[in-house]
Motif scaffolding. Structure first.
Motif, PDB file in Angstrom:
ATOM      1  N   MET A  19       0.809  -1.216   0.000  1.00  0.00           N
ATOM      2  CA  MET A  19       0.000   0.000   0.000  1.00  0.00           C
ATOM      3  C   MET A  19       0.847   1.273   0.000  1.00  0.00           C
ATOM      4  SD  MET A  19      -3.002  -1.179  -0.165  1.00  0.00           S
ATOM      5  CE  MET A  19      -3.903   0.356   0.037  1.00  0.00           C
ATOM      6  N   LYS A  20       2.151   1.145   0.118  1.00  0.00           N
ATOM      7  CA  LYS A  20       3.044   2.298   0.260  1.00  0.00           C
ATOM      8  C   LYS A  20       2.819   3.396  -0.790  1.00  0.00           C
ATOM      9  CE  LYS A  20       7.122   1.567   1.856  1.00  0.00           C
ATOM     10  NZ  LYS A  20       8.546   1.135   1.990  1.00  0.00           N
ATOM     11  N   PRO A  21       2.610   3.034  -2.082  1.00  0.00           N
ATOM     12  CA  PRO A  21       2.421   4.099  -3.082  1.00  0.00           C
ATOM     13  C   PRO A  21       1.183   4.961  -2.859  1.00  0.00           C
ATOM     14  CG  PRO A  21       2.940   1.994  -4.125  1.00  0.00           C
ATOM     15  CD  PRO A  21       2.632   1.703  -2.696  1.00  0.00           C
ATOM     16  N   PHE A  22       0.242   4.475  -2.027  1.00  0.00           N
ATOM     17  CA  PHE A  22      -1.037   5.165  -1.884  1.00  0.00           C
ATOM     18  C   PHE A  22      -1.228   5.817  -0.522  1.00  0.00           C
ATOM     19  CE2 PHE A  22      -1.450   1.127  -4.271  1.00  0.00           C
ATOM     20  CZ  PHE A  22      -1.457   1.671  -5.545  1.00  0.00           C
ATOM     21  N   ILE A  23      -0.227   5.700   0.362  1.00  0.00           N
ATOM     22  CA  ILE A  23      -0.357   6.224   1.722  1.00  0.00           C
ATOM     23  C   ILE A  23      -0.273   7.750   1.728  1.00  0.00           C
ATOM     24  CG2 ILE A  23       0.667   6.280   4.030  1.00  0.00           C
ATOM     25  CD1 ILE A  23       1.683   3.432   3.562  1.00  0.00           C
ATOM     26  N   SER A  24      -1.285   8.380   2.308  1.00  0.00           N
ATOM     27  CA  SER A  24      -1.277   9.839   2.415  1.00  0.00           C
ATOM     28  C   SER A  24      -0.953  10.282   3.841  1.00  0.00           C
ATOM     29  CB  SER A  24      -2.643  10.407   2.001  1.00  0.00           C
ATOM     30  OG  SER A  24      -3.675   9.881   2.819  1.00  0.00           O
ATOM     31  N   GLU A  25      -1.190   9.397   4.802  1.00  0.00           N
ATOM     32  CA  GLU A  25      -0.932   9.747   6.210  1.00  0.00           C
ATOM     33  C   GLU A  25      -0.664   8.460   6.984  1.00  0.00           C
ATOM     34  OE1 GLU A  25      -3.443  11.697   9.923  1.00  0.00           O
ATOM     35  OE2 GLU A  25      -3.928  12.320   7.865  1.00  0.00           O
ATOM     36  N   ILE A 178      -1.371  -2.562 -15.746  1.00  0.00           N
ATOM     37  CA  ILE A 178      -0.708  -1.280 -15.489  1.00  0.00           C
ATOM     38  C   ILE A 178       0.039  -1.372 -14.166  1.00  0.00           C
ATOM     39  CG2 ILE A 178      -1.117   1.122 -14.779  1.00  0.00           C
ATOM     40  CD1 ILE A 178      -3.240   1.367 -16.864  1.00  0.00           C
ATOM     41  N   ASP A 179       1.271  -0.888 -14.164  1.00  0.00           N
ATOM     42  CA  ASP A 179       2.021  -0.775 -12.915  1.00  0.00           C
ATOM     43  C   ASP A 179       1.303   0.279 -12.067  1.00  0.00           C
ATOM     44  OD1 ASP A 179       4.050  -1.094 -11.034  1.00  0.00           O
ATOM     45  OD2 ASP A 179       5.250   0.494 -11.918  1.00  0.00           O
ATOM     46  N   GLN A 180       0.642  -0.156 -11.025  1.00  0.00           N
ATOM     47  CA  GLN A 180      -0.339   0.680 -10.324  1.00  0.00           C
ATOM     48  C   GLN A 180       0.268   1.921  -9.669  1.00  0.00           C
ATOM     49  OE1 GLN A 180      -2.687  -1.424  -7.426  1.00  0.00           O
ATOM     50  NE2 GLN A 180      -4.296   0.093  -7.485  1.00  0.00           N
ATOM     51  N   PHE A 181      -0.290   3.069 -10.003  1.00  0.00           N
ATOM     52  CA  PHE A 181       0.096   4.343  -9.394  1.00  0.00           C
ATOM     53  C   PHE A 181      -1.115   5.052  -8.800  1.00  0.00           C
ATOM     54  CE2 PHE A 181      -0.757   4.973 -13.902  1.00  0.00           C
ATOM     55  CZ  PHE A 181      -1.649   6.031 -13.906  1.00  0.00           C
ATOM     56  N   VAL A 182      -2.309   4.447  -8.959  1.00  0.00           N
ATOM     57  CA  VAL A 182      -3.548   5.009  -8.439  1.00  0.00           C
ATOM     58  C   VAL A 182      -4.557   3.876  -8.318  1.00  0.00           C
ATOM     59  CG1 VAL A 182      -4.537   5.531 -10.721  1.00  0.00           C
ATOM     60  CG2 VAL A 182      -5.199   6.917  -8.749  1.00  0.00           C
ATOM     61  N   GLN A 183      -5.526   4.019  -7.433  1.00  0.00           N
ATOM     62  CA  GLN A 183      -6.561   2.998  -7.303  1.00  0.00           C
ATOM     63  C   GLN A 183      -7.413   2.936  -8.567  1.00  0.00           C
ATOM     64  OE1 GLN A 183      -6.776   0.815  -5.033  1.00  0.00           O
ATOM     65  NE2 GLN A 183      -5.789   1.611  -3.192  1.00  0.00           N
ATOM     66  N   GLU A 184      -7.893   1.753  -8.901  1.00  0.00           N
ATOM     67  CA  GLU A 184      -8.652   1.537 -10.138  1.00  0.00           C
ATOM     68  C   GLU A 184      -9.842   2.490 -10.270  1.00  0.00           C
ATOM     69  OE1 GLU A 184     -11.168  -2.047 -12.383  1.00  0.00           O
ATOM     70  OE2 GLU A 184      -9.923  -2.482 -10.632  1.00  0.00           O
ATOM     71  N   LYS A 185     -10.593   2.658  -9.195  1.00  0.00           N
ATOM     72  CA  LYS A 185     -11.775   3.518  -9.244  1.00  0.00           C
ATOM     73  C   LYS A 185     -11.381   4.958  -9.593  1.00  0.00           C
ATOM     74  CE  LYS A 185     -15.898   4.630  -6.524  1.00  0.00           C
ATOM     75  NZ  LYS A 185     -16.590   4.405  -5.217  1.00  0.00           N
ATOM     76  N   SER A 186     -10.291   5.440  -9.018  1.00  0.00           N
ATOM     77  CA  SER A 186      -9.834   6.802  -9.294  1.00  0.00           C
ATOM     78  C   SER A 186      -9.305   6.918 -10.720  1.00  0.00           C
ATOM     79  CB  SER A 186      -8.735   7.201  -8.304  1.00  0.00           C
ATOM     80  OG  SER A 186      -9.240   7.196  -6.974  1.00  0.00           O
ATOM     81  N   TYR A 187      -8.649   5.867 -11.193  1.00  0.00           N
ATOM     82  CA  TYR A 187      -8.126   5.861 -12.563  1.00  0.00           C
ATOM     83  C   TYR A 187      -9.251   6.139 -13.555  1.00  0.00           C
ATOM     84  CZ  TYR A 187      -6.093   3.914 -16.878  1.00  0.00           C
ATOM     85  OH  TYR A 187      -5.653   3.728 -18.177  1.00  0.00           O
ATOM     86  N   TYR A 188     -10.341   5.421 -13.424  1.00  0.00           N
ATOM     87  CA  TYR A 188     -11.451   5.603 -14.367  1.00  0.00           C
ATOM     88  C   TYR A 188     -12.204   6.914 -14.123  1.00  0.00           C
ATOM     89  CZ  TYR A 188     -10.621   0.962 -16.192  1.00  0.00           C
ATOM     90  OH  TYR A 188     -10.035  -0.126 -16.789  1.00  0.00           O
ATOM     91  N   ARG A 189     -12.154   7.421 -12.905  1.00  0.00           N
ATOM     92  CA  ARG A 189     -12.784   8.717 -12.645  1.00  0.00           C
ATOM     93  C   ARG A 189     -12.040   9.824 -13.406  1.00  0.00           C
ATOM     94  NH1 ARG A 189     -12.085   9.111  -7.441  1.00  0.00           N
ATOM     95  NH2 ARG A 189     -10.489  10.726  -7.442  1.00  0.00           N
ATOM     96  N   TYR A 190     -10.716   9.727 -13.454  1.00  0.00           N
ATOM     97  CA  TYR A 190      -9.938  10.715 -14.202  1.00  0.00           C
ATOM     98  C   TYR A 190     -10.231  10.647 -15.702  1.00  0.00           C
ATOM     99  CZ  TYR A 190      -6.918  12.074 -10.268  1.00  0.00           C
ATOM    100  OH  TYR A 190      -6.434  12.577  -9.080  1.00  0.00           O
TER     101      TYR A 190
END
Length: 282
Positions: A19-25, A178-190
């Motif tokens: 989960m390290k790539p997605f940790i905000s806090e 895809i080498d994940q850099f964002v959650q799937e749901k957010s990817y499609y939202r963009y």
């Protein structure tokens, strides 16, 4: 939504690493190994072995890693952490025959291969794959970044790289990674305003070391970045520094002294803190 799992200490820290790539806090309340907050959820790992997941979207917990099968498609990007140079995204399709031809090259993430070998391997990959390469130069990047953040830009470039393969007449396989850099749901939202969106994609961290198509795309992207870099240095008769550290601050100052600050936006990502450090616009 809340889900609870019982995990070993090793599994708990493996989870944190994934989960390290997605940790905000991150924090460490009493009786826990850690509590991490991501865009989609909060994960609290207790020393008892209980792990609590809280959030609106916990779909990622249900996803199992997909086995590497062929044909497969993959994509990856480079240049997002470099002050100088473009952002490049490459995608490619590999068949079982391609895999056999490329097996001896021991392809892996481009960050683990030196630039000399990148250039050599990229030529061979181009001979044994169907590929698309997108280069977002600095001048256009600086304009786009005024209304789109880096994640948004990467989502659009990855999607377009696959769209380009389709436009070239290639059929995308069932396995697209895809080498994940964002959650799937957010990817499609963009991508919700894009005319063409490629779906059915599998997102996985460190995919460049697990899926050959992603590793190959990583090398193609890095090679394109290096070729663009060569042209920049030739055009300006200047040696640029990669990355975004203090050596890059010094390099940027020297570039401005030699070429003028009006040229900086043509070779650098101006929103990086490096621009503030060289105090060009104060």
């Amino acid at each position: 939504m809340t889900e609870t799992k019982k995990m070993t200490k090793e599994e708990i820290f493996q989870l944190k690493e994934r989960m390290k790539p997605f940790i905000s806090e991150e924090s460490k309340p009493n009786y826990t190994y850690y509590q991490i907050k991501c865009e989609q959820c909060t994960i609290t790992a207790y020393t008892s072995g209980k792990v609590v997941f809280q959030g609106k979207d916990l779909e990622f917990m249900q996803k199992e890693k997909k086995e590497q099968v062929f044909p497969q498609a993959g994509s990856d990007e480079v240049g997002t952490g470099d002050y100088f140079g473009p952002v490049v995204v490459a995608s490619c399709i590999l068949t079982q025959e391609d895999e056999q031809a490329l097996r001896s090259l021991k392809i892996q993430d481009s960050k683990q291969i030196n630039d000399t070998n990148i250039r050599k391997i990229a030529k061979i990959i181009k001979e044994h794959s169907k590929y698309s390469i997108l280069i977002l130069n600095n001048q256009k990047y600086n304009v786009v970044h005024q209304t789109h953040n880096m994640v948004d830009i990467k989502c659009k470039l990855h999607n377009q790289a696959y769209v380009n393969l389709v436009h070239k007449g290639y059929e995308l396989p069932k396995q697209i990674v895809i080498d994940q850099f964002v959650q799937e749901k957010s990817y499609y939202r963009y991508l919700q305003k894009e005319k063409e969106v490629i779906r059915g994609i599998h997102f996985e961290t460190k995919a460049e070391n697990k899926y050959l198509a992603v590793a190959a795309a990583s090398i193609l992207a890095r090679n394109a970045f290096l070729e663009y870099w060569d042209k920049m240095e030739e055009h300006y008769h200047f040696t640029f520094q990669k990355g975004a550290g203090s050596n890059v601050d010094i390099c940027a100052k020297e570039f401005v002294q030699q070429c003028g600050k009006e040229e900086l936006g043509k070779v650098a990502k101006l929103h990086f803190k490096n621009t503030e450090k060289i105090e060009l616009f104060k």
